[in-house]
Design a protein around this motif. Structure first.
Motif, PDB file in Angstrom:
ATOM      1  N   ARG A  45       3.605   6.104  -5.265  1.00 24.47           N
ATOM      2  CA  ARG A  45       3.590   6.242  -6.720  1.00 24.47           C
ATOM      3  C   ARG A  45       2.422   7.122  -7.162  1.00 24.47           C
ATOM      4  NH1 ARG A  45       3.941   0.758  -9.580  1.00 24.47           N
ATOM      5  NH2 ARG A  45       2.167   0.499  -8.206  1.00 24.47           N
ATOM      6  N   ASP A  73       2.126   1.858  -3.460  1.00 24.16           N
ATOM      7  CA  ASP A  73       1.043   2.356  -4.328  1.00 24.16           C
ATOM      8  C   ASP A  73       0.756   3.827  -4.052  1.00 24.16           C
ATOM      9  OD1 ASP A  73       0.766  -0.002  -5.596  1.00 24.16           O
ATOM     10  OD2 ASP A  73      -1.005  -0.680  -4.464  1.00 24.16           O
ATOM     11  N   ARG A  74       0.705   4.164  -2.765  1.00 23.76           N
ATOM     12  CA  ARG A  74       0.392   5.562  -2.415  1.00 23.76           C
ATOM     13  C   ARG A  74       1.511   6.505  -2.837  1.00 23.76           C
ATOM     14  NH1 ARG A  74      -2.714   6.721   3.022  1.00 23.76           N
ATOM     15  NH2 ARG A  74      -4.368   5.190   2.865  1.00 23.76           N
ATOM     16  N   GLU A  80       0.837  -1.205   0.000  1.00 23.37           N
ATOM     17  CA  GLU A  80       0.000   0.000   0.000  1.00 23.37           C
ATOM     18  C   GLU A  80       0.872   1.256   0.000  1.00 23.37           C
ATOM     19  OE1 GLU A  80      -2.751   0.278   3.268  1.00 23.37           O
ATOM     20  OE2 GLU A  80      -3.310   2.315   2.655  1.00 23.37           O
ATOM     21  N   GLU A 125       4.407   2.758 -14.202  1.00 25.95           N
ATOM     22  CA  GLU A 125       3.738   1.779 -13.331  1.00 25.95           C
ATOM     23  C   GLU A 125       4.723   0.772 -12.741  1.00 25.95           C
ATOM     24  OE1 GLU A 125       0.190   1.368 -12.448  1.00 25.95           O
ATOM     25  OE2 GLU A 125       0.676   3.465 -12.872  1.00 25.95           O
TER      26      GLU A 125
END
Ligand code: NAD
Length: 288
Positions: free
Chosen positions: A60, A57-58, A54, A102
């Motif tokens: 990025r 992801d945050r 997480e 990504e």
């Protein structure tokens, strides 16, 4: 994150006073880059609860360019990355993550930073390279595994690894033997270290002993000699008791600030694509 701005962050435990953030920001400012380096200091009680997937992801999604990763996440982060540099893969530890769209790529600049500093002062780029056929290393933890990898990639023929936790030294020695099959790699207990140091050209110190919180020396001063070089990873203080004692007997020494600077040089280059000025960063760390 604004257009053109570069934001990176360091994640780890007990890093609120790390010198890495000001080193990055000062060098980026000197190069005219809009650069912010954040610190995500995870409390000890929250380490096992930290969701690295997480967090990545945050980071990025927020537009960060990359992360530096330190204790105790250098191994855990690997399972959450798309790709590893060949050295990070061999070493099994990541301290730098670059976000490429990504894609997340893990690197290890601890080993390359130590190796670069060694090359400059003790190795191929020094005017007077040291003998390094036989090396003893104290400490088989996070820093120790990166530094051992660096030493073994620099032509050591016989490498003896010592740790207060013998199982840890034995396990790391086993991994290193598969990576460097031509080198004689052994592991042993701290009590036997002096017998190995007597025959060594160099001593690498990679335990926390010598830091303000762990004062002292991991070896007796009587094992030091003028013809035994000493390389230190502890850099706060820069002149540890070990470095002072080695210098007192006339030995050549490599202090831990060099590794700290060069791991930051290599990470900043990965984050920005620019060539950091290592001499300027060395001056900066001395002022911090
Ligand atoms: P770690 O906890 O992962 O490993 C330390 C190891 O030292 C452990 O295996 C422990 O059993 C062993 N040890 C402790 N006391 C010992 C003793 N008296 N004799 C033998 N072995 C002993 O810690 P780490 O992350 O590897 O950090 C070690 C030191 O390296 C710290 O001082 C850290 O600040 C420094 N460090 C410096 C840099 C740099 O850039 N210069 C980078 C990373 C870490």
């Amino acid at each position: 994150v604004n257009d053109g701005a570069v934001v990176c962050a360091l994640i780890g435990q007990g890093i609120s006073r790390s010198l890495t953030p000001p080193m990055h920001e000062r060098e980026a400012a000197a190069q005219g880059i809009d650069y912010t380096y954040l610190t995500l200091d995870v409390p000890a009680a929250a380490v096992s609860l930290t969701d690295l997937a997480e967090l990545i992801d945050r980071a990025r999604a927020a537009g960060l360019r990359g992360l530096n990763v330190t204790h105790p996440f250098k191994q855990r982060i690997i399972g959450h990355l798309d790709q590893l540099s060949p050295d990070a893969e061999r070493l099994g530890a990541v301290n730098t993550v670059v976000f490429d769209g990504e894609h997340t790529v893990g690197h290890n600049t601890d080993w390359s930073g130590f190796a670069r500093n060694f090359d400059l002062h003790f190795g191929a780029e020094s005017t007077d390279p040291v003998e390094r056929a036989r090396v003893v290393q104290l400490g088989a933890g996070g820093a120790g595994s990166a530094v051992a990898y660096a030493m073994l990639s620099r032509g050591v023929e016989s490498f003896h690894l010592v740790d207060a936790d013998l199982a840890r030294a034995t396990a790391l020695a086993g991994n290193l033997r598969t990576l460097f099959p031509a080198v004689e790699i052994t592991a042993g207990a701290t009590d036997d270290a002096p017998d190995h140091i007597i025959r060594a050209d160099g001593l690498v110190h990679a335990t926390p002993v010598g830091m303000a919180a762990h004062p002292g020396m991991a070896v007796r001063p009587s094992v030091l000699r003028s013809d035994l070089w000493v390389a230190e990873v502890v850099y706060r203080p820069v002149i540890t008791r070990l470095i002072a004692a080695a210098r007192a007997v006339g030995a050549r020494t490599l202090t831990g600030d060099g590794m700290a600077v060069h791991q930051a040089v290599d990470a900043l280059r990965l984050f920005t694509g620019l060539e950091p000025d290592a001499d300027r960063m060395t001056r900066h760390i001395g002022e911090l």
